[in-house]
Scaffold this motif. Structure first.
Motif, mmCIF file in Angstrom:
data_model
loop_
_atom_site.group_PDB
_atom_site.id
_atom_site.type_symbol
_atom_site.label_atom_id
_atom_site.label_comp_id
_atom_site.label_asym_id
_atom_site.label_seq_id
_atom_site.Cartn_x
_atom_site.Cartn_y
_atom_site.Cartn_z
ATOM 1 N N ASP A 209 79.814 75.907 44.071
ATOM 2 C CA ASP A 209 80.595 76.702 43.118
ATOM 3 C C ASP A 209 80.449 78.199 43.396
ATOM 4 O OD1 ASP A 209 82.392 77.027 41.041
ATOM 5 O OD2 ASP A 209 80.837 77.178 39.505
ATOM 6 N N LEU A 210 80.476 78.548 44.685
ATOM 7 C CA LEU A 210 80.384 79.946 45.098
ATOM 8 C C LEU A 210 81.708 80.386 45.706
ATOM 9 C CD1 LEU A 210 76.926 79.763 46.920
ATOM 10 C CD2 LEU A 210 77.342 80.623 44.614
ATOM 11 N N ASP A 211 82.043 81.657 45.540
ATOM 12 C CA ASP A 211 83.207 82.196 46.230
ATOM 13 C C ASP A 211 82.910 82.268 47.724
ATOM 14 O OD1 ASP A 211 84.640 82.569 43.878
ATOM 15 O OD2 ASP A 211 83.774 84.564 43.557
ATOM 16 N N PRO A 212 83.897 81.967 48.576
ATOM 17 C CA PRO A 212 83.640 82.059 50.020
ATOM 18 C C PRO A 212 83.312 83.486 50.410
ATOM 19 C CG PRO A 212 85.996 81.843 49.594
ATOM 20 C CD PRO A 212 85.299 81.605 48.282
ATOM 21 N N GLY A 213 82.422 83.623 51.371
ATOM 22 C CA GLY A 213 82.058 84.952 51.823
ATOM 23 C C GLY A 213 83.184 85.609 52.598
ATOM 24 N N ARG A 214 83.036 86.886 52.861
ATOM 25 C CA ARG A 214 84.033 87.645 53.612
ATOM 26 C C ARG A 214 83.382 88.239 54.855
ATOM 27 N NH1 ARG A 214 86.423 91.216 48.528
ATOM 28 N NH2 ARG A 214 87.373 89.496 47.376
ATOM 29 N N GLY A 215 84.042 88.107 55.964
ATOM 30 C CA GLY A 215 83.601 88.834 57.135
ATOM 31 C C GLY A 215 83.016 88.017 58.263
ATOM 32 N N LEU A 216 82.809 86.684 58.094
ATOM 33 C CA LEU A 216 82.217 85.905 59.169
ATOM 34 C C LEU A 216 83.098 85.910 60.411
ATOM 35 C CD1 LEU A 216 80.080 84.098 60.352
ATOM 36 C CD2 LEU A 216 81.118 82.141 59.185
ATOM 37 N N ARG A 217 84.391 85.811 60.216
ATOM 38 C CA ARG A 217 85.290 85.821 61.370
ATOM 39 C C ARG A 217 85.202 87.149 62.117
ATOM 40 N NH1 ARG A 217 91.817 84.574 61.182
ATOM 41 N NH2 ARG A 217 92.209 84.738 63.425
ATOM 42 N N GLU A 218 85.151 88.235 61.394
ATOM 43 C CA GLU A 218 85.030 89.546 62.030
ATOM 44 C C GLU A 218 83.703 89.667 62.762
ATOM 45 O OE1 GLU A 218 84.655 94.274 60.878
ATOM 46 O OE2 GLU A 218 84.868 92.766 59.304
ATOM 47 N N ILE A 219 82.633 89.165 62.158
ATOM 48 C CA ILE A 219 81.315 89.237 62.776
ATOM 49 C C ILE A 219 81.302 88.486 64.101
ATOM 50 C CG2 ILE A 219 78.935 88.403 62.537
ATOM 51 C CD1 ILE A 219 79.209 89.029 59.516
ATOM 52 N N LEU A 220 81.862 87.274 64.106
ATOM 53 C CA LEU A 220 81.888 86.477 65.325
ATOM 54 C C LEU A 220 82.863 87.049 66.353
ATOM 55 C CD1 LEU A 220 81.754 82.867 63.829
ATOM 56 C CD2 LEU A 220 79.933 84.082 65.022
ATOM 57 N N GLY A 221 83.907 87.708 65.876
ATOM 58 C CA GLY A 221 84.882 88.291 66.786
ATOM 59 C C GLY A 221 84.408 89.563 67.445
ATOM 60 N N HIS A 222 83.441 90.246 66.813
ATOM 61 C CA HIS A 222 82.974 91.532 67.336
ATOM 62 C C HIS A 222 81.452 91.597 67.229
ATOM 63 C CE1 HIS A 222 87.202 92.486 67.144
ATOM 64 N NE2 HIS A 222 87.196 92.202 65.856
ATOM 65 N N PRO A 223 80.743 90.819 68.050
ATOM 66 C CA PRO A 223 79.284 90.747 67.920
ATOM 67 C C PRO A 223 78.575 92.068 68.168
ATOM 68 C CG PRO A 223 80.032 89.678 69.945
ATOM 69 C CD PRO A 223 81.255 89.960 69.130
ATOM 70 N N ASP A 224 79.217 93.001 68.859
ATOM 71 C CA ASP A 224 78.584 94.292 69.109
ATOM 72 C C ASP A 224 78.411 95.097 67.828
ATOM 73 O OD1 ASP A 224 81.514 94.296 69.311
ATOM 74 O OD2 ASP A 224 81.309 96.458 69.592
ATOM 75 N N ARG A 225 79.106 94.700 66.770
ATOM 76 C CA ARG A 225 79.019 95.427 65.498
ATOM 77 C C ARG A 225 78.099 94.731 64.505
ATOM 78 N NH1 ARG A 225 84.499 95.372 63.208
ATOM 79 N NH2 ARG A 225 83.503 96.611 61.607
ATOM 80 N N MET A 226 77.428 93.662 64.929
ATOM 81 C CA MET A 226 76.631 92.857 64.020
ATOM 82 C C MET A 226 75.335 93.571 63.630
ATOM 83 S SD MET A 226 75.478 88.904 64.547
ATOM 84 C CE MET A 226 77.115 88.574 65.213
ATOM 85 N N ASP A 227 75.033 93.577 62.349
ATOM 86 C CA ASP A 227 73.751 94.063 61.861
ATOM 87 C C ASP A 227 73.461 93.393 60.527
ATOM 88 O OD1 ASP A 227 75.205 95.427 59.885
ATOM 89 O OD2 ASP A 227 75.175 97.313 60.973
ATOM 90 N N ASP A 263 75.120 83.867 70.064
ATOM 91 C CA ASP A 263 73.790 84.365 70.431
ATOM 92 C C ASP A 263 73.363 85.493 69.497
ATOM 93 O OD1 ASP A 263 73.683 82.589 72.510
ATOM 94 O OD2 ASP A 263 74.275 84.030 74.042
ATOM 95 N N ALA A 264 74.259 86.451 69.283
ATOM 96 C CA ALA A 264 73.935 87.607 68.447
ATOM 97 C C ALA A 264 73.709 87.189 67.001
ATOM 98 C CB ALA A 264 75.054 88.639 68.529
ATOM 99 N N LEU A 265 74.543 86.272 66.488
ATOM 100 C CA LEU A 265 74.408 85.821 65.106
ATOM 101 C C LEU A 265 73.081 85.104 64.898
ATOM 102 C CD1 LEU A 265 75.573 85.367 62.272
ATOM 103 C CD2 LEU A 265 76.703 83.306 63.158
ATOM 104 N N MET A 266 72.752 84.180 65.788
ATOM 105 C CA MET A 266 71.511 83.425 65.631
ATOM 106 C C MET A 266 70.285 84.318 65.800
ATOM 107 S SD MET A 266 72.240 80.442 64.701
ATOM 108 C CE MET A 266 73.866 80.729 63.983
ATOM 109 N N LEU A 267 70.360 85.274 66.702
ATOM 110 C CA LEU A 267 69.245 86.195 66.890
ATOM 111 C C LEU A 267 68.951 86.955 65.603
ATOM 112 C CD1 LEU A 267 67.221 87.581 68.824
ATOM 113 C CD2 LEU A 267 69.010 89.261 69.314
ATOM 114 N N GLN A 268 69.998 87.446 64.953
ATOM 115 C CA GLN A 268 69.817 88.195 63.719
ATOM 116 C C GLN A 268 69.286 87.292 62.608
ATOM 117 O OE1 GLN A 268 70.689 91.701 63.540
ATOM 118 N NE2 GLN A 268 69.409 91.541 61.728
ATOM 119 N N LEU A 269 69.866 86.108 62.451
ATOM 120 C CA LEU A 269 69.467 85.215 61.363
ATOM 121 C C LEU A 269 68.056 84.677 61.565
ATOM 122 C CD1 LEU A 269 72.755 83.160 60.791
ATOM 123 C CD2 LEU A 269 71.871 85.062 59.424
ATOM 124 N N ARG A 270 67.702 84.360 62.799
ATOM 125 C CA ARG A 270 66.378 83.784 63.043
ATOM 126 C C ARG A 270 65.272 84.807 62.869
ATOM 127 N NH1 ARG A 270 66.360 79.661 68.061
ATOM 128 N NH2 ARG A 270 64.693 78.724 66.820
#
Length: 433
Positions: A209-227, A263-270
């Motif tokens: 019962d949560l609203d979907p998040g915003r920005g995952l597609r952008e994050i995966l599309g532009h990993p150089d901007r991930m933080d 790679d970038a997403l998992m590195l940040q999350l882990r």
């Protein structure tokens, strides 16, 4: 810089996207800002006459911007209003405030409220360009430092990465991932994030019962901007220990990402969590090979059918070629006498040449009540047969229970019906169904 700002405006279909938002209250400032807009490839007439108050009204309706340049003249308590604007709008790079008052105390109040700079009128194009360039450099430097920090944390104490993969549709893979994640976070007190990579049909947020998040597609599309800041803004939190990262993208879109994004997403999350769970649609297995390579465990979920034997065997063969067969937990889902077209466990294991490690029983009553209530099954009834299975799987993934044979003994026979075992929440949820 203009290209980076254009890319910043692609994440949320519900919000207004602008590379640059500017309000000026006087003609001189208006002309300077119109020149800046032209440099960004934007029509000069997007610059509005007004001030910070007008920008706040616009942000309240949904707004995503690269930079905001805002006049604070004739605004009461500008620092408070700026704090409100920063909280409402999605801002990629930052806010530059400007006004007539030359006061160091005002400058500090505005930067504390979220501004990256404060400029004193009369504005000049050179001053604005310098402020924007400095802001972009600070953002990129922060991302670099955070990436290095995440890599250090992930190397010293990496989160366990688990993939949930369905051998077939309809076996409840997403339901199992959501409920297992809930148990890890709530009953084992592990910082847990669930990443739903079905960006168009994923149900992870909906199931809670949560609203979907915003920005995952952008994050995966532009990993150089991930933080961490960008990830945090894209997530939704179920509680302080459990977050969901997903999306509901338009179904007509064709979505694809480069391997570097994962790679970038998992590195940040882990580096930020204890447990990272990924709901991975089986159709994406070939495209997400890097994710398979880095996974600590793969929960392969199947039903006990002939089609389940065929598809489980094919996925197991692929995982064996990837050197990951020993990392597989094979889970039989929706098991019970009421299920038709099933084969026996010995026949299934012989067919796939792999032991069934875990069994989740058919539990239509509690699972449907959970879906209707938008809550996890264990939150409604800890004694539900499926809730016990989710808890046991959570303990296995968290390393608190042996992984082999952990659940087989729990469900050798059909679970007995228990009257009056549900709590008040479960009773209300069942009424809905």
């Amino acid at each position: 810089m203009a290209e980076a700002l254009r890319l910043a405006a692609e994440s949320d279909p519900a919000a207004e996207h602008l590379p640059i938002l500017a309000y000026a209250g006087d003609d001189v400032s208006l002309k300077v800002l119109q020149s800046v807009a032209t440099d960004f490839g934007q029509p000069f007439d997007i610059i509005r006459r007004g001030n910070l108050e007008d920008a706040c009204e616009r942000a309240a309706a949904g707004l995503s911007v690269g930079y905001a340049l805002l006049d604070i003249d004739e605004v009461d308590e500008p620092s408070d209003l700026l704090h409100m604007f920063v909280a409402e709008a999605q801002i990629t790079y930052g806010v530059v405030a400007f006004g007539s008052k030359n006061d160091i105390h005002l400058y500090r109040e505005l930067t504390d409220a979220g501004a990256i700079d404060y400029l004193v009128k009369p504005l000049s194009k050179n001053a604005i360009d310098a402020a924007l360039s400095a802001a972009e450099s600070r953002i990129e430097q922060r991302r670099h430092i955070e990436a290095m920090s995440a890599a250090t944390r992930a190397a010293s104490n990496p989160a366990k990465l688990t993939l949930f993969v369905a051998a077939r549709g309809g076996v409840g893979c997403s339901t199992i991932a959501v409920n297992t994640g809930w148990c890890i976070a709530h009953t084992l007190s592990k910082r847990t994030v669930l990443v739903d990579l079905d960006l168009q049909y994923g149900i992870s947020a909906l199931a809670l019962d949560l609203d979907p998040g915003r920005g995952l597609r952008e994050i995966l599309g532009h990993p150089d901007r991930m933080d961490s800041l960008l990830l945090s803004s894209a997530m939704v939190r179920e509680n302080e220990n459990f977050s969901v990262l997903g999306a509901e993208e338009p179904i007509e879109d064709v979505i694809s990402f480069e391997p570097e994004a994962i790679d970038a997403l998992m590195l940040q999350l882990r580096g930020d969590y204890d447990q990272v769970l990924v709901d991975l649609p089986r159709a994406l297995l070939p495209a997400y090979r890097p994710l398979i390579d880095m996974a600590d465990r793969i929960v392969l979920i199947t039903d006990l059918t002939l089609a389940g034997i065929r598809d489980s065997s094919r996925i197991l063969h692929m995982l064996e070629n990837a050197g990951k067969r020993d990392n597989v937990t094979l889970l039989a889902s929706r098991v019970g006498p009421e299920r038709k077209a099933q084969v026996g466990k010995p026949q299934f294991e012989k067919g796939v040449k792999h032991k069934i490690d875990l069994v989740v029983p058919e539990d239509f009553k509690h699972v449907s009540a959970s879906a209707n209530a938008g809550r996890s099954v264990p939150a409604l009834s800890k004694s539900a047969p499926s809730a016990k299975a989710f808890q046991a799987l959570a303990e296995i993934l968290a390393g608190e229970r042996p992984s082999k044979g952990g659940l087989r003994s729990l469900f050798k026979s059909k679970p007995k019906t228990q009257k009056n075992r549900g709590d008040a929440d479960l009773g209300e949820a069942l009424k809905v169904s």
